[in-house]
Design a protein around this motif. Structure first.
Motif, PDB file in Angstrom:
ATOM      1  N   LEU A 100       0.837  -1.212   0.000  1.00 22.29           N
ATOM      2  CA  LEU A 100       0.000   0.000   0.000  1.00 22.29           C
ATOM      3  C   LEU A 100       0.861   1.247   0.000  1.00 22.29           C
ATOM      4  O   LEU A 100       0.680   2.151  -0.813  1.00 22.29           O
ATOM      5  N   PHE A 101       1.824   1.292   0.945  1.00 27.22           N
ATOM      6  CA  PHE A 101       2.652   2.483   1.067  1.00 27.22           C
ATOM      7  C   PHE A 101       3.457   2.717  -0.204  1.00 27.22           C
ATOM      8  O   PHE A 101       3.554   3.834  -0.696  1.00 27.22           O
ATOM      9  N   SER A 102       4.032   1.621  -0.722  1.00 27.73           N
ATOM     10  CA  SER A 102       4.916   1.844  -1.872  1.00 27.73           C
ATOM     11  C   SER A 102       4.117   2.261  -3.098  1.00 27.73           C
ATOM     12  O   SER A 102       4.562   3.131  -3.844  1.00 27.73           O
ATOM     13  N   VAL A 103       2.918   1.678  -3.292  1.00 31.09           N
ATOM     14  CA  VAL A 103       2.099   2.131  -4.421  1.00 31.09           C
ATOM     15  C   VAL A 103       1.685   3.581  -4.211  1.00 31.09           C
ATOM     16  O   VAL A 103       1.762   4.406  -5.127  1.00 31.09           O
ATOM     17  N   GLY A 104       1.295   3.901  -2.982  1.00 31.44           N
ATOM     18  CA  GLY A 104       0.859   5.270  -2.683  1.00 31.44           C
ATOM     19  C   GLY A 104       1.957   6.271  -2.945  1.00 31.44           C
ATOM     20  O   GLY A 104       1.748   7.287  -3.627  1.00 31.44           O
ATOM     21  N   ILE A 105       3.161   5.976  -2.430  1.00 33.98           N
ATOM     22  CA  ILE A 105       4.275   6.920  -2.601  1.00 33.98           C
ATOM     23  C   ILE A 105       4.634   7.057  -4.077  1.00 33.98           C
ATOM     24  O   ILE A 105       4.894   8.149  -4.571  1.00 33.98           O
ATOM     25  N   THR A 106       4.612   5.917  -4.789  1.00 37.12           N
ATOM     26  CA  THR A 106       4.956   5.995  -6.205  1.00 37.12           C
ATOM     27  C   THR A 106       3.940   6.826  -6.971  1.00 37.12           C
ATOM     28  O   THR A 106       4.300   7.624  -7.838  1.00 37.12           O
ATOM     29  N   LEU A 107       2.662   6.667  -6.626  1.00 42.12           N
ATOM     30  CA  LEU A 107       1.634   7.396  -7.366  1.00 42.12           C
ATOM     31  C   LEU A 107       1.628   8.887  -7.049  1.00 42.12           C
ATOM     32  O   LEU A 107       1.090   9.679  -7.819  1.00 42.12           O
ATOM     33  N   LEU A 108       2.237   9.276  -5.912  1.00 41.89           N
ATOM     34  CA  LEU A 108       2.319  10.707  -5.605  1.00 41.89           C
ATOM     35  C   LEU A 108       3.081  11.436  -6.690  1.00 41.89           C
ATOM     36  O   LEU A 108       2.727  12.548  -7.091  1.00 41.89           O
ATOM     37  N   ASN A 109       4.143  10.800  -7.141  1.00 43.58           N
ATOM     38  CA  ASN A 109       4.928  11.423  -8.188  1.00 43.58           C
ATOM     39  C   ASN A 109       5.536  10.346  -9.072  1.00 43.58           C
ATOM     40  O   ASN A 109       6.690   9.984  -8.927  1.00 43.58           O
ATOM     41  N   PRO A 110       4.721   9.780  -9.973  1.00 45.51           N
ATOM     42  CA  PRO A 110       5.198   8.615 -10.736  1.00 45.51           C
ATOM     43  C   PRO A 110       6.340   8.918 -11.693  1.00 45.51           C
ATOM     44  O   PRO A 110       7.049   8.007 -12.096  1.00 45.51           O
ATOM     45  N   ARG A 111       6.519  10.194 -12.067  1.00 40.51           N
ATOM     46  CA  ARG A 111       7.578  10.485 -13.041  1.00 40.51           C
ATOM     47  C   ARG A 111       8.948  10.619 -12.395  1.00 40.51           C
ATOM     48  O   ARG A 111       9.951  10.616 -13.083  1.00 40.51           O
ATOM     49  N   SER A 112       8.984  10.805 -11.059  1.00 36.23           N
ATOM     50  CA  SER A 112      10.291  11.022 -10.441  1.00 36.23           C
ATOM     51  C   SER A 112      11.027   9.695 -10.350  1.00 36.23           C
ATOM     52  O   SER A 112      10.434   8.617 -10.374  1.00 36.23           O
ATOM     53  N   SER A 113      12.350   9.758 -10.268  1.00 36.30           N
ATOM     54  CA  SER A 113      13.131   8.525 -10.278  1.00 36.30           C
ATOM     55  C   SER A 113      13.503   8.068  -8.870  1.00 36.30           C
ATOM     56  O   SER A 113      14.115   7.034  -8.694  1.00 36.30           O
ATOM     57  N   PHE A 114      13.109   8.852  -7.837  1.00 31.89           N
ATOM     58  CA  PHE A 114      13.395   8.502  -6.443  1.00 31.89           C
ATOM     59  C   PHE A 114      14.870   8.153  -6.263  1.00 31.89           C
ATOM     60  O   PHE A 114      15.226   7.068  -5.837  1.00 31.89           O
ATOM     61  N   SER A 115      15.739   9.102  -6.633  1.00 29.78           N
ATOM     62  CA  SER A 115      17.157   8.739  -6.723  1.00 29.78           C
ATOM     63  C   SER A 115      17.722   8.332  -5.359  1.00 29.78           C
ATOM     64  O   SER A 115      18.523   7.423  -5.270  1.00 29.78           O
ATOM     65  N   PHE A 116      17.264   8.997  -4.279  1.00 28.57           N
ATOM     66  CA  PHE A 116      17.872   8.645  -2.992  1.00 28.57           C
ATOM     67  C   PHE A 116      17.380   7.287  -2.521  1.00 28.57           C
ATOM     68  O   PHE A 116      18.112   6.527  -1.877  1.00 28.57           O
ATOM     69  N   LEU A 117      16.139   6.922  -2.916  1.00 27.88           N
ATOM     70  CA  LEU A 117      15.660   5.577  -2.603  1.00 27.88           C
ATOM     71  C   LEU A 117      16.448   4.542  -3.393  1.00 27.88           C
ATOM     72  O   LEU A 117      16.740   3.458  -2.898  1.00 27.88           O
ATOM     73  N   ASN A 118      16.803   4.898  -4.618  1.00 24.27           N
ATOM     74  CA  ASN A 118      17.621   3.981  -5.411  1.00 24.27           C
ATOM     75  C   ASN A 118      18.976   3.743  -4.762  1.00 24.27           C
ATOM     76  O   ASN A 118      19.505   2.638  -4.818  1.00 24.27           O
ATOM     77  N   ASP A 119      19.522   4.816  -4.151  1.00 27.63           N
ATOM     78  CA  ASP A 119      20.776   4.637  -3.426  1.00 27.63           C
ATOM     79  C   ASP A 119      20.619   3.594  -2.328  1.00 27.63           C
ATOM     80  O   ASP A 119      21.451   2.697  -2.168  1.00 27.63           O
ATOM     81  N   ILE A 120      19.505   3.741  -1.564  1.00 29.29           N
ATOM     82  CA  ILE A 120      19.275   2.799  -0.470  1.00 29.29           C
ATOM     83  C   ILE A 120      19.145   1.380  -1.011  1.00 29.29           C
ATOM     84  O   ILE A 120      19.712   0.426  -0.476  1.00 29.29           O
ATOM     85  N   VAL A 121      18.406   1.254  -2.135  1.00 24.21           N
ATOM     86  CA  VAL A 121      18.220  -0.073  -2.711  1.00 24.21           C
ATOM     87  C   VAL A 121      19.555  -0.661  -3.122  1.00 24.21           C
ATOM     88  O   VAL A 121      19.850  -1.832  -2.873  1.00 24.21           O
ATOM     89  N   GLN A 122      20.397   0.169  -3.732  1.00 17.84           N
ATOM     90  CA  GLN A 122      21.734  -0.289  -4.115  1.00 17.84           C
ATOM     91  C   GLN A 122      22.494  -0.811  -2.898  1.00 17.84           C
ATOM     92  O   GLN A 122      23.159  -1.838  -2.959  1.00 17.84           O
ATOM     93  N   ALA A 123      22.385  -0.054  -1.789  1.00 11.50           N
ATOM     94  CA  ALA A 123      23.139  -0.437  -0.598  1.00 11.50           C
ATOM     95  C   ALA A 123      22.573  -1.709   0.022  1.00 11.50           C
ATOM     96  O   ALA A 123      23.327  -2.545   0.522  1.00 11.50           O
TER      97      ALA A 123
END
Lengths: 311, 273
Positions: A100-123
């Motif tokens: 729920l949270f991840s769909v909600g957050i993604t739909l808030l701004n679907p065009r953004s790349s969430f770069s800092f979240l990608n950093d966390i995912v990488q780590a």
């Protein structure tokens, strides 16, 4: 979609097993015709027919059928059956909220790349999830030991940690999926015709995501179950633990006992005494394995269904 | 092979940032632990304090030895098993595939505990100690952790190679080779396996991440003094350093694997066009 799912035998077996386990866990005192208090009581010694003490806890499976007791003489089988509802419901709730949270957050701004979240995912690729969860949980418990909070609040915080750990990878999956859906021709047309964003998300994006959502949900439940088992081994229990002093006056042995009776807690409680009572840890682990297998069957069923849809 | 150093640096930067965020976040959320006035490069398990340096390099070497030996073992085992499975009749192959799905759902913890306990059980009943089950007095053990760590990757790799094998066996070059009169044994060994190994590279990331998480459980249950144990018990700067020690070489591996798969995909697209 649902009609096709119903025709998948693997899906049916998986769902039936999980629901049977839940049902049994709620009504086992009635079904097995035993007293709940009586069967979960502490039992220090085992007596024979004439009232002589023949053994002290932990008892082996042959002494107390079907799978023996833990160090305190509590029947493991009843504990595991009773804990099933907590374990499965917590895992389902956490997986549900993660999605729920991840769909909600993604739909808030679907065009953004969430770069800092990608950093966390990488780590998080290099650091096992259990260790990340442990770092957060241990600092939470440290805080809890210094300024105690209510059990309810502690559970909420712990669940928030378990949810938060799973959200970043899910967001990066969803943002990729949603972007590819939003780039399709009919969506561009809908926008050109003047549709509002919430309408498009509700009418077009979510239905296209729905099968993927169910699939990810089942996978998340499995991941949560495994994470809970790992945390149990690390002696971090959902709902906190109370310390009981065992042993005699000269050699007190503090043992932490989980308050909620879920499987991870049973594993964690018995883990230090693995060699004395292996059945006490193997039984909940076997139940973990079987539940994960049932969930895998569900996933297999959904995947089969998707494949037939495509062809 | 079109590995670019720039994209590796980019990946490394985002990894470092991520590790930084993860190591700071608990302190931000729940406050720093003021009671602990210990050295940053020190960590404690129970009552005993340990220094991070210079032991960490030995521990790192130990963990990585276990990791890569387990990887090699599982790769070898998976290939051998696949080879023998392809020689079996069709219905047996299907049964094996279903059985693999069953085995795949066993949690790593379950396998570790069962193996450890069965070794103890064998020792108790027959007096034969197959392998040491725990690290005592800093005497490193190798056989059992490697064996345990390699079981689940073996199952996964076996399943992947079996699937790849099925795809590969219907390709034209196999038919041509059969028509040329080469034996099935020879074709599988000489041609099909080579192609499968290159396709396996694209699954390496999943396998590596999975094995790192398994390594942690193996180290914890067998009480090995490895890198994951340090990672578990350190905080702050020491945690970051340990995480980076794992992240830097592995991200290089991932980068190489990914650049290879991209080139494979590109080739396929070119072939299709």
């Amino acid at each position: 979609m649902i009609m096709k799912l119903v025709r998948q035998p693997q899906f049916i077996i998986g769902v039936l097993f999980i629901s049977f386990l839940l049902f049994f866990s709620f009504y086992w005192p009635v079904l097995l015709d035993v007293n709940k208090q009586e069967s979960l009581k502490l039992m220090d010694f085992l007596y024979d027919k004439e009232g002589r003490i023949i053994d002290a806890a932990p008892f082996s499976p042959s002494q107390v059928p079907p799978v023996g007791t833990d160090l305190f003489g509590k029947n493991i089988f009843y504990q595991v059956i009773d804990g099933a509802k907590y374990t499965i419901l917590i895992a389902i709730a956490i997986a549900c909220l993660r999605i729920l949270f991840s769909v909600g957050i993604t739909l808030l701004n679907p065009r953004s790349s969430f770069s800092f979240l990608n950093d966390i995912v990488q780590a998080t690729l290099y650091i096992p999830t259990a260790i990340i969860a442990y770092i957060f949980m241990s600092s939470l418990l440290m805080k809890h030991s210094m300024e105690p909070m209510s059990v309810m609040k502690l559970i909420v915080f712990q669940c928030a940690i378990l949810i938060g750990i799973g959200v970043p990878p899910l967001i990066s999956t969803f943002s990729r999926e949603i972007k590819s859906i939003l780039n399709k021709d009919h969506i561009t047309n809908t926008f050109a015709l003047g549709a509002k964003k919430p309408y498009v998300y509700y009418r077009h994006v979510l239905p296209e995501l729905s099968t993927k959502l169910i699939l990810l949900f089942a996978q998340q439940v499995i991941q949560t179950l495994i994470l809970m088992a790992h945390l149990g081994v690390l002696a971090i229990f959902i709902g906190g633990s109370s310390t009981v002093v065992l042993g005699d006056i000269f050699t007190p042995i503090p043992v932490s006992i989980p308050i909620a009776g879920e499987w991870a807690g049973i594993i964690g409680m018995n883990f230090p005494k693995l060699k004395a009572a292996p059945w006490a840890i193997l039984t909940p682990l076997a139940f973990f394995a079987v539940s994960i297998f049932a969930l895998n069957l569900i996933i297999q069923g959904i995947q089969n269904c998707l494949e037939t849809n495509k062809s | 092979m079109n590995f670019s150093f720039r994209s590796y640096l980019k990946r490394l930067r985002s990894t470092i940032l991520g590790i930084l965020i993860i190591s700071i976040l608990p302190a931000l959320l729940f406050g720093t632990n003021t009671q602990l006035e210990q050295n940053v490069w020190e960590y404690s398990i129970g009552e005993i304090k340990y220094q991070v340096f210079p032991d960490i390099f030995d521990k790192y070497q130990y963990s990585m030895t276990i990791f890569f030996l387990a990887l090699l073992t599982s790769l070898f085992a998976a290939l051998v098993l696949t080879f023998f499975t392809t020689l079996l009749p069709r219905f047996l192959q299907r049964i094996i595939f279903g059985f693999l799905t069953l085995l795949e759902s066993l949690p790593d913890l379950f396998i570790v505990v069962v193996l450890q306990f069965s070794i103890i059980y064998i020792y108790k009943t027959t007096g034969l100690l197959v392998a040491n089950v725990s690290n005592v007095y800093n005497n490193p053990i190798y056989l059992l952790p490697i064996l345990t760590l390699s079981i689940l990757p073996t199952i996964q790799l076996f399943k992947i190679t079996l699937l790849l094998m099925k795809e590969e066996q219907h390709k034209p070059y196999v038919t041509v080779a059969r028509a040329m009169g080469l034996s099935r044994f020879y074709i599988t060994l000489k041609h099909v396996f080579r192609n499968i190994l290159t396709s396996l590279v694209q699954y390496s990331k999943t396998i590596f991440v999975f094995m790192l998480s398994n390594l942690f459980i193996v180290e914890y249950v067998f009480n090995l003094n490895g890198i994951m144990n340090v990672l578990l018990n350190t905080k702050g700067v020491a945690f970051m350093f340990t995480a980076l020690m794992i992240a830097v070489p592995f991200s290089l591996l991932f980068e190489i694997a990914e650049s290879n798969t991209v080139s494979i995909n590109n080739q396929e697209e070119e072939d299709a066009a």
